[in-house]
Design an enzyme around this catalytic site. Structure first.
Site, PDB file in Angstrom:
ATOM      1  N   HIS A  25       0.848  -1.199   0.000  1.00  0.00           N
ATOM      2  CA  HIS A  25       0.000   0.000   0.000  1.00  0.00           C
ATOM      3  C   HIS A  25       0.883   1.249   0.000  1.00  0.00           C
ATOM      4  CE1 HIS A  25       0.739   0.620   4.290  1.00  0.00           C
ATOM      5  NE2 HIS A  25       0.261  -0.579   4.585  1.00  0.00           N
ATOM      6  N   HIS A  28       4.105   1.465   2.271  1.00  0.00           N
ATOM      7  CA  HIS A  28       5.307   0.743   1.846  1.00  0.00           C
ATOM      8  C   HIS A  28       6.003   1.488   0.708  1.00  0.00           C
ATOM      9  CE1 HIS A  28       2.450  -2.603   3.128  1.00  0.00           C
ATOM     10  NE2 HIS A  28       3.351  -2.557   4.089  1.00  0.00           N
ATOM     11  N   CYS A 134       2.511 -10.068  19.816  1.00  0.00           N
ATOM     12  CA  CYS A 134       1.669  -9.540  18.735  1.00  0.00           C
ATOM     13  C   CYS A 134       2.161 -10.143  17.429  1.00  0.00           C
ATOM     14  CB  CYS A 134       1.737  -8.017  18.662  1.00  0.00           C
ATOM     15  SG  CYS A 134       0.932  -7.391  17.158  1.00  0.00           S
ATOM     16  N   CYS A 137       3.096  -7.493  14.736  1.00  0.00           N
ATOM     17  CA  CYS A 137       4.451  -6.943  14.896  1.00  0.00           C
ATOM     18  C   CYS A 137       5.506  -8.046  14.863  1.00  0.00           C
ATOM     19  CB  CYS A 137       4.610  -6.221  16.230  1.00  0.00           C
ATOM     20  SG  CYS A 137       3.619  -4.735  16.415  1.00  0.00           S
ATOM     21  N   HIS A 162      -1.295  -2.412  16.071  1.00  0.00           N
ATOM     22  CA  HIS A 162      -2.247  -3.160  15.236  1.00  0.00           C
ATOM     23  C   HIS A 162      -3.677  -3.133  15.749  1.00  0.00           C
ATOM     24  CE1 HIS A 162       1.579  -4.679  13.652  1.00  0.00           C
ATOM     25  NE2 HIS A 162       0.903  -4.775  12.538  1.00  0.00           N
ATOM     26  N   LYS A 310      -2.560   4.870  11.537  1.00  0.00           N
ATOM     27  CA  LYS A 310      -1.578   4.435  10.549  1.00  0.00           C
ATOM     28  C   LYS A 310      -2.314   3.692   9.435  1.00  0.00           C
ATOM     29  CE  LYS A 310       2.215   1.096  10.219  1.00  0.00           C
ATOM     30  NZ  LYS A 310       2.349  -0.280  10.600  1.00  0.00           N
ATOM     31  N   LYS A 313      -3.218  -2.425   5.858  1.00  0.00           N
ATOM     32  CA  LYS A 313      -4.160  -3.388   5.292  1.00  0.00           C
ATOM     33  C   LYS A 313      -5.007  -4.008   6.389  1.00  0.00           C
ATOM     34  CE  LYS A 313      -3.919  -3.448   0.914  1.00  0.00           C
ATOM     35  NZ  LYS A 313      -4.248  -4.042  -0.326  1.00  0.00           N
TER      36      LYS A 313
HETATM   37  N1  MSP Z   1       9.141  -7.179   7.766  1.00  0.00           N
HETATM   38  C1  MSP Z   1       9.299  -6.107   8.677  1.00  0.00           C
HETATM   39  C2  MSP Z   1      10.556  -5.321   8.375  1.00  0.00           C
HETATM   40  C3  MSP Z   1      11.820  -6.112   8.412  1.00  0.00           C
HETATM   41  S1  MSP Z   1      13.215  -5.145   8.018  1.00  0.00           S
HETATM   42  C4  MSP Z   1      14.526  -6.083   8.421  1.00  0.00           C
HETATM   43  C5  MSP Z   1       8.093  -5.186   8.576  1.00  0.00           C
HETATM   44  N2  MSP Z   1       7.398  -5.265   7.461  1.00  0.00           N
HETATM   45  S2  MSP Z   1       6.079  -4.399   7.138  1.00  0.00           S
HETATM   46  O1  MSP Z   1       5.706  -4.775   5.806  1.00  0.00           O
HETATM   47  O2  MSP Z   1       5.111  -4.566   8.165  1.00  0.00           O
HETATM   48  O3  MSP Z   1       6.479  -2.920   7.214  1.00  0.00           O
HETATM   49  C6  MSP Z   1       7.522  -2.468   6.441  1.00  0.00           C
HETATM   50  C7  MSP Z   1       7.646  -0.978   6.514  1.00  0.00           C
HETATM   51  O4  MSP Z   1       6.467  -0.358   6.017  1.00  0.00           O
HETATM   52  C8  MSP Z   1       7.892  -0.454   7.903  1.00  0.00           C
HETATM   53  O5  MSP Z   1       8.974   0.455   7.843  1.00  0.00           O
HETATM   54  C9  MSP Z   1       6.635   0.284   8.219  1.00  0.00           C
HETATM   55  O6  MSP Z   1       6.877   1.409   9.009  1.00  0.00           O
HETATM   56  C10 MSP Z   1       6.204   0.732   6.837  1.00  0.00           C
HETATM   57  N3  MSP Z   1       4.824   1.097   6.830  1.00  0.00           N
HETATM   58  C11 MSP Z   1       3.724   0.298   6.951  1.00  0.00           C
HETATM   59  N4  MSP Z   1       2.625   1.092   6.999  1.00  0.00           N
HETATM   60  C12 MSP Z   1       2.993   2.394   6.920  1.00  0.00           C
HETATM   61  C13 MSP Z   1       2.334   3.602   6.817  1.00  0.00           C
HETATM   62  N5  MSP Z   1       1.017   3.684   6.895  1.00  0.00           N
HETATM   63  N6  MSP Z   1       3.069   4.714   6.595  1.00  0.00           N
HETATM   64  C14 MSP Z   1       4.430   4.673   6.403  1.00  0.00           C
HETATM   65  N7  MSP Z   1       5.097   3.561   6.500  1.00  0.00           N
HETATM   66  C15 MSP Z   1       4.414   2.437   6.929  1.00  0.00           C
HETATM   67  O7  MSP Z   1       7.849  -4.438   9.502  1.00  0.00           O
END
Ligand code: MSP
Length: 533
Positions: A25, A28, A134, A137, A162, A310, A313
């Protein structure tokens, strides 16, 4: 610990590796675009660069999603990576040098070696753990971090991120002696004040470490979707230890020493603020324990928010980037989030704000300027860029404006990761060029047929085109396709080479675009937006 920087070392930037439990989304894409702009910028500085992204595929969260969809975890990951994640990065013109998946052998085998090394060094011991976990997380939580559930979750403790109930786990685990690294980490942070950015993120980590660290459970034994602990295959390695190691395994740790030495450690780990502690506490401690060099910087970005939460999904607020690019185009998309939200703070997405910036900054200030200049060179000089033979203070002021835009944007984007500030500096110059044309009124000067009048007209149009040459170089990292269109329309390529090879350090050299090039009107850079559905 502070190894001498190898002069042949690449400027190495990473994104988090994303969980593939779902499609990407806006949140990311935000970090990945930021990293892409940063690395394109450094490439244009003439540096050797390595930009890494990838996917995090182990752990309970992925396993449960796959189960719920009736496929194996590997099948699930393969499908999502190939159908959703990789195509999105291509669509957004992300120029990553590698894409690591944690289920690849090049990763899993090295993760086992790393953990085995820690075990052999006495950094790991066996114990037991009981506490709230969690799955969103993938983390054990301290009871104080939890919130009281409401509505359907009334009576349960929920995760603050979450907003879902945590699960009580009781397991036999292996532990990494993280608690021993607190003082060493604090010493490292003090000696490297720029290690964690922004300042608010640094303070949060300092407070956390100062309170004292607990040892870290680094294995799970109640499910099997992970990398096996080599000396005790009933356990899989904790997904975060597995994931963090991607930054080493992807650049040759344990397999290609030359590549590893010329790339590792990262110059910038880009992370969301929710995963800061993993990168600023656990990751450096793991590296210290194995005698490896520590990253230069961990930079935390804020969250994209929807309705005060935040975007995610799991909260059903995840918006697909393609929903926006279909309307605004990829370049404007890349521009908007970095321009509108100061990097490091949370920001809300609004369709209205995006439309307003698109129309005023991109279409009017920038796009119209480019098309007016091309049209005038076409009309008055048959599309051949004339020579500037009558330059005066107004042109000197433009040259100075460009030099200022280059210096400021280089410092802000290239060094401080202040994308909004850097882009604003470039657009201040765009405004200056618009002001210059308004003052110089070339359409009036064109009526003066004397040699002096024609020389002024030529000079004004040359100066405007030369300014746009500088703008194209500076905006290439942010908007590569549109900047390329501008570059083509200025007829710059045959004389100056491809846009991506233009150096930031030379962008302010006034007079670079040679007179005599063919200027054409080309495609409209930012077409009028369609009415929203
Ligand atoms: N898999 C772990 C990261 C491992 S790194 C060695 C993870 N994955 S995640 O897919 O949940 O999140 C990845 C990144 O996306 C995180 O930096 C998280 O902050 C970012 N984001 C997820 N939702 C977000 C927003 N709504 N806004 C900005 N970034 C966000 O955590």
């Amino acid at each position: 610990m502070t190894a001498v920087q190898n002069p042949g070392k690449s400027y190495y930037v990473s994104t988090p590796i994303y969980y593939v439990n779902d499609r990407p989304h806006l949140g990311h894409a935000y970090t990945t675009v930021a990293g892409d702009v940063l690395t394109r910028w450094h490439r244009q500085r003439g540096e050797q660069v390595w930009y890494l992204t990838g996917t995090d595929e182990h752990g309970q969260k992925i396993m449960r999603t796959a189960e719920a969809n009736g496929v194996s975890p590997q099948e699930w990951c393969d499908k999502l990576v190939e159908e959703a994640w990789k195509p999105l990065w291509e669509h957004l013109e992300i120029a990553n040098d590698d894409f690591i998946r944690t289920t690849e052998d090049r990763h899993t085998a090295r993760v086992q070696e790393f953990v085995q090394d820690l075990y052999d060094k006495g950094e790991i011991y066996q114990g037991g753990y009981e506490g709230p976990y969690c799955v969103g997380c993938e983390e054990y939580k301290a009871p104080g971090e939890l919130l009281d559930g409401e509505g359907e979750f009334a009576g349960s403790k929920i995760c603050a991120i979450h907003k879902k109930p945590v699960e009580m786990l009781k397991e036999e685990n292996y532990f990494f002696k993280l608690s021993e690294y607190g003082p060493k980490l604090l010493e490292f942070y003090a000696a490297n004040p720029g290690f964690i950015q922004p300042e608010s993120a640094r303070n949060e980590v300092l407070r956390f470490v100062e309170q004292g660290l607990e040892d870290l459970s680094i294995s799970r034994s109640t499910f099997d979707w992970g990398v096996q602990i080599p000396w005790d295959p009933k356990h899989v390695i904790y997904v975060w230890v597995d994931a963090l190691l991607n930054y080493a395994t992807a650049v040759g740790y344990g397999s290609d020493q030359a590549k590893f030495e010329s790339t590792f450690p990262a110059d910038v780990h880009l992370v969301g603020k929710d995963i800061l502690r993993f990168h600023a506490v656990i990751w450096p401690a793991m590296l210290m324990a194995n005698g490896l060099p520590l990253p230069k910087r961990v930079v935390a970005n804020g969250w994209l928010m929807v309705g005060g939460e935040k975007m995610s999904k799991s909260n059903l607020t995840g918006i697909a980037p393609q929903d926006l690019t279909a309307h605004f185009g990829v370049d404007a998309y890349r521009y908007y989030f970095l321009r509108a939200i100061p990097f490091g703070t949370d920001g809300s997405f609004s369709w209205e704000d995006f439309s307003a910036r698109y129309t005023s900054e991109l279409a009017n200030d920038f796009g119209n300027l480019a098309s007016r200049v091309a049209a005038m060179v076409g009309k008055y000089f048959g599309g051949v860029l004339p020579e500037a033979t009558a330059s005066g203070p107004a042109e000197a002021a433009l040259a100075e404006g460009l030099a200022k835009a280059v210096a400021e944007s280089d410092e802000k984007i290239g060094e401080r990761l202040d994308f909004a500030g850097g882009i604003a500096a470039i657009f201040d110059f765009v405004k200056q060029v618009n002001g210059y044309l308004t003052e110089q009124e070339p359409w009036k000067v064109a009526k003066d047929e004397s040699p002096e009048g024609q020389a002024r007209l030529a000079t004004i149009l040359y100066a405007a085109a030369e300014s746009l040459r500088g703008v194209a170089v500076l905006l290439n990292a942010v908007m590569p396709r549109v900047s390329g269109l501008l570059w083509d329309s200025l007829g710059a390529e045959p004389a100056l080479g491809v846009l991506a090879d233009q150096r930031i350090g030379e962008a302010a050299r006034w007079g670079t675009l040679p007179a005599g090039v063919t200027v054409t009107k080309g495609e409209i850079l930012f077409p009028r937006l369609e009415e929203k559905k």
